[in-house]
Enzyme design. Structure first.
Site, PDB file in Angstrom:
ATOM      1  CG  HIS A 136      -1.767   1.159   1.455  1.00 22.95           C
ATOM      2  ND1 HIS A 136      -3.147   1.123   1.366  1.00 22.95           N
ATOM      3  CD2 HIS A 136      -1.455   2.450   1.781  1.00 22.95           C
ATOM      4  CE1 HIS A 136      -3.625   2.334   1.616  1.00 22.95           C
ATOM      5  NE2 HIS A 136      -2.629   3.150   1.872  1.00 22.95           N
ATOM      6  CD  GLU A 137       1.865   3.255   3.717  1.00 19.13           C
ATOM      7  OE1 GLU A 137       1.865   4.328   3.076  1.00 19.13           O
ATOM      8  OE2 GLU A 137       0.965   2.964   4.518  1.00 19.13           O
TER       9      GLU A 137
END
Ligand code: GNR
Ligand code: NI
Length: 172
Positions: A136-137
């Protein structure tokens, strides 16, 4: 340390590609500490620098459970070296898209490389929530958001809702 404002949809900065950090200096470490405070305050389990308006490849994470000791991590110029073949679905949220959640299927395990806050090259395997959060990051560093996993129709609906919200409570 300072808590920083988190930018939200439809801020165009969220679509920028973040550039590598060239020197780990006091300013970078200060930003990492401020990002950790911002993440804990939100609260969230991860935060990319672009979410506080800084287009650099810097990520903070803490995926410790509620009854575990805090586990703050600072990842500088993180790279995924390899993704596992097994996938899993996790319901993801994003601090830049408040009150929105979506099921996303991603590889369950990966091998990660990054510089830690001491400038040491780290390489390890990750699984569980940490593997999901890392992906996600890393998406944030490429300007990718969780709404990009939706159909065009559903994505446009979410973006429209946030544009309307920004008009209502934005500056005049
Ligand atoms: O706080 C967060 N929770 C979360 C839950 C599932 C998958 C990813 C995340 S990351 C998110 C914080 C955030 O927006 N990081 O960019
Ligand atoms: Ni996010």
């Amino acid at each position: 340390m300072a808590k920083l404002p988190i930018i939200t949809l439809p801020d165009p900065l969220l679509r920028e590609t973040s550039k590598p950090i060239e020197h780990i200096d006091a300013q970078v470490l200060r930003l990492a500490d401020d990002m950790l405070e911002t993440m804990y305050g939100a609260p969230g389990i991860g935060l990319a620098a672009i979410q506080v308006g800084v287009p650099r490849r810097l990520v903070v994470l803490d995926c410790a459970g509620e009854d575990e000791a805090p586990d703050p991590r600072v990842l500088i110029n993180p790279e995924i070296l390899q993704l596992g073949s097994q996938k899993k679905v996790y319901e993801e949220g994003c601090l830049s898209i408040p009150d929105f959640r979506v099921d996303i299927e991603r590889p369950a395990e990966l091998r990660l490389r990054y510089l830690d806050r001491n400038g040491q090259l780290q390489e390890h395997d990750a699984g569980g929530l940490f593997a999901t959060a890392i992906q996600h990051e890393l998406d944030h560093l490429e300007g990718k958001l969780i709404i990009d996993f939706l159909s065009r129709l559903k994505r446009d609906m979410v973006v429209r809702k946030f544009k309307k919200l920004a008009r209502q409570d934005g500056p005049l």
